[in-house]
Design a protein around this motif. Structure first.
Motif, PDB file in Angstrom:
ATOM      1  N   ARG A 533      -6.144 -30.099  -6.000  1.00  0.00           N
ATOM      2  CA  ARG A 533      -6.704 -31.451  -5.988  1.00  0.00           C
ATOM      3  C   ARG A 533      -5.790 -32.413  -5.238  1.00  0.00           C
ATOM      4  O   ARG A 533      -6.268 -33.344  -4.587  1.00  0.00           O
ATOM      5  CB  ARG A 533      -6.928 -31.928  -7.421  1.00  0.00           C
ATOM      6  CG  ARG A 533      -8.081 -31.188  -8.097  1.00  0.00           C
ATOM      7  CD  ARG A 533      -8.329 -31.670  -9.517  1.00  0.00           C
ATOM      8  NE  ARG A 533      -9.522 -31.038 -10.076  1.00  0.00           N
ATOM      9  CZ  ARG A 533      -9.966 -31.239 -11.316  1.00  0.00           C
ATOM     10  NH1 ARG A 533      -9.314 -32.069 -12.120  1.00  0.00           N
ATOM     11  NH2 ARG A 533     -11.050 -30.631 -11.759  1.00  0.00           N
ATOM     12  N   ASP A 534      -4.465 -32.191  -5.304  1.00  0.00           N
ATOM     13  CA  ASP A 534      -3.550 -33.024  -4.550  1.00  0.00           C
ATOM     14  C   ASP A 534      -3.721 -32.807  -3.044  1.00  0.00           C
ATOM     15  O   ASP A 534      -3.420 -33.693  -2.249  1.00  0.00           O
ATOM     16  CB  ASP A 534      -2.111 -32.710  -4.964  1.00  0.00           C
ATOM     17  CG  ASP A 534      -1.116 -33.721  -4.418  1.00  0.00           C
ATOM     18  OD1 ASP A 534      -1.402 -34.919  -4.518  1.00  0.00           O
ATOM     19  OD2 ASP A 534      -0.072 -33.305  -3.893  1.00  0.00           O
ATOM     20  N   SER A 536      -6.591 -32.494  -1.680  1.00  0.00           N
ATOM     21  CA  SER A 536      -7.978 -32.946  -1.441  1.00  0.00           C
ATOM     22  C   SER A 536      -8.975 -31.808  -1.586  1.00  0.00           C
ATOM     23  O   SER A 536     -10.089 -31.888  -1.042  1.00  0.00           O
ATOM     24  CB  SER A 536      -8.101 -33.586  -0.047  1.00  0.00           C
ATOM     25  OG  SER A 536      -7.214 -34.671   0.081  1.00  0.00           O
TER      26      SER A 536
END
Length: 558
Positions: A533-534, A536
């Motif tokens: 998630r970091d 994207s």
């Protein structure tokens, strides 16, 4: 007569200039002092917010632990009457306390008697101690969970007790409690701040950088009568004294101003953190700067304005850079710990991968020297070529190992998805071969698809998923890496035909401490999803597939 008349005019002008200068100095001092105090108050609020966030994160880390253990089958069996499980649970709690940095983890039956504890082997063991008198025990039995800050009856060390009920509300069978001590946090406060303390809802000082302030009453709580007997049990003091804080900075400082105190709530514990800041140095610097501006304003107005603007920009840029760096460091620490743990698991295989080529190099070198001595240079050249090839292989392995273990993964770059797959397989090659596994790989044209991401962090997620697949499969069961192309993303699937994931575990698959491994903390998938998630992207479990499938969603390079 004219000279006499002119003299009073000059004196009046000088007096007016002096009065204006004094007025300007006074007003400038007032403005600079006010601005410095406002800036110090804002800085104090920011500092208090950072300290509150850090402490909240520490509390959140431990809040899930008793809830998870309350649902543990071994804990339920123990409080239900299976006393044979107590010693095995002692050792397990000891390991879990060491891994989570908890001061103590212990299990009590419905009467408050401690049946198992992480400190079972210490002289301060909680085993066979009864804590039914503690409010956290009574409240957890009644409401399901509770927290209480108190002085330890055995260790005499203060700490926060976090408790969770075992069993339903209509038939509670016991309580799991975790004690958290804050010695390291308080030591960090002592080194970094003028003064910090944390109060509960009633204004009692619980945590503090100054030991002499602990268990004192502040004016922040309600003015209600206290129970001396209860205070003696909880804090070891029957009559809590009032906290008297210093009103100003230390004597001998250039500017004496009242200390600034910033307050920030810490939820859901109901605590407040108080940060004490001495604005004297900032005010003194502001006053000196203001007077320097007044002296130089007629000569270098523009230069001073530019210098102040540039200095302010540099200060803010530096502060923003420091905050950003601290944030990156904190976020990377957990990911780095996971990478180091992974390296530890595969280190034996990497040693084996390097050891074989080294042995072969020795054989080729010895035989090569003999061939040269015998005049068989052609065969010797072939041997030396083999040595070069084996050295390249060792270099590739060590290079991948160094890159994977770096503390800072690096900037995003355009990378072929095949490079990520090759790096992960290189680190896990020996484990794959020693377990007798084959991993099906995607076609070459799919492997050439590029993404924009951090190589090491993608590789870390893939290594974790492949290790889980190796743990979940037996000899002959298929493991595959598949690539699916979408218009804006690459879906990298890790598929295994192993024993699968129980349906009851699917809801907690990405929850902290949810694990089926005896030696695991249940953080691998949580960290992996956070990394994706970091970047994207995301990490999901595909429940619609026939076999166990985890999918890395990676944004495509445009």
């Amino acid at each position: 007569m004219k000279g006499w008349r002119a003299q009073p005019g000059r004196l009046a002008a000088i007096a007016l200039l002096v009065a204006l200068a004094l007025f300007a100095i006074i007003k400038t001092d007032d403005v600079m002092r006010a601005n410095a105090l406002v800036a110090e108050e804002e800085a104090a609020m920011d500092g208090a917010a950072i300290l509150a966030s850090s402490l909240s994160s520490e509390l959140d880390k431990f809040s899930l632990l008793p809830l998870a253990l309350a649902e543990d089958p071994q804990v339920k069996a123990l409080v239900a009457g299976d006393r044979d499980a107590a010693r095995a649970l002692d050792r397990r709690l000891e390991t879990l306390a060491s891994q989570s940095d908890a001061a103590a983890i212990y299990v009590m039956d419905a009467q408050g008697l401690t049946l198992a504890a992480s400190n079972h082997a210490l002289p301060t063991s909680f085993v066979n101690s009864n804590y039914a008198f503690r409010s956290y025990f009574r409240e957890a039995m009644d409401k399901g969970s509770s927290t209480q800050f108190a002085l330890g009856t055995v260790s005499r060390k203060p700490g926060l007790y976090i408790a969770a009920r075992v069993g339903p509300s209509n038939a509670p069978s016991g309580v799991v409690a975790v004690k958290v001590e804050f010695d390291r946090t308080e030591e960090n406060w002592r080194r970094a701040t003028r003064g910090v303390y944390v109060t509960d809802r009633e204004g009692v000082v619980l945590l503090t950088s100054e030991e002499a302030w602990r268990f004192h009453l502040t004016g922040s709580g309600p003015a209600a009568p206290r129970d001396p007997a209860e205070d003696l049990r909880q804090f070891g003091i029957a009559e809590l004294p009032r906290l008297e804080l210093p009103l100003a900075g230390a004597s001998g400082e250039i500017v004496q101003v009242p200390l600034v105190e910033a307050q920030q709530a810490i939820g859901p514990a109901g605590w407040d953190i108080h940060l004490i800041v001495d604005p004297g140095p900032r005010v003194a610097a502001a006053l000196a700067t203001g007077r320097l501006i007044l002296v130089s304003i007629a000569v270098v107005v523009l230069a001073i304005v530019f210098a102040l603007f540039a200095a302010n920009r540099r200060r803010r840029a530096h502060e923003e850079a420091v905050v950003a760096q601290r944030t990156r460091t904190l976020r990377e620490q957990l990911s780095q710990a996971n990478r180091l743990a992974t390296l530890g698991q595969i280190s034996a295989g990497v040693n084996h991968e390097i050891g074989q080529p080294v042995s072969a190099i020795r054989v080729f070198a010895e035989s090569g020297s003999k061939l040269v001595a015998a005049g068989k240079t052609g065969q010797a050249v072939q041997n030396f070529g083999e040595i070069v090839s084996l050295a390249d292989r060792i270099g590739a392995i060590t290079s991948e190992l160094r890159r994977f273990g770096r503390r800072q993964p690096g900037e995003k770059r355009i990378v072929a998805i095949g490079e990520i797959i090759d790096g992960a397989l290189l680190l896990l090659r020996d484990r794959i071969h020693s377990h007798g596994r084959d991993i099906d790989l995607p076609e070459e044209d799919l492997r050439r698809v590029t993404v924009e991401a951090e190589h090491v962090r993608l590789e870390q997620v893939l290594v974790n998923l492949l290790q889980n697949a190796l743990d979940a499969t037996d000899f002959g069961e298929r493991i595959a890496i598949e690539i699916e192309l979408l218009p804006d993303a690459v879906h990298l699937h890790v598929v295994d035909e192993g024993h699968g994931i129980p349906a009851a575990s699917l809801e907690t698959l990405f929850h902290p401490f949810a694990t089926s491994k005896d030696d695991g903390l249940g953080l691998g998938l949580v960290i992996a999803r956070d990394i994706m998630r970091d970047l994207s992207g995301d990490l999901v479990f595909d429940a619609n597939r026939q076999h166990t499938t985890f999918t890395m969603i990676i944004p495509r390079h445009r």
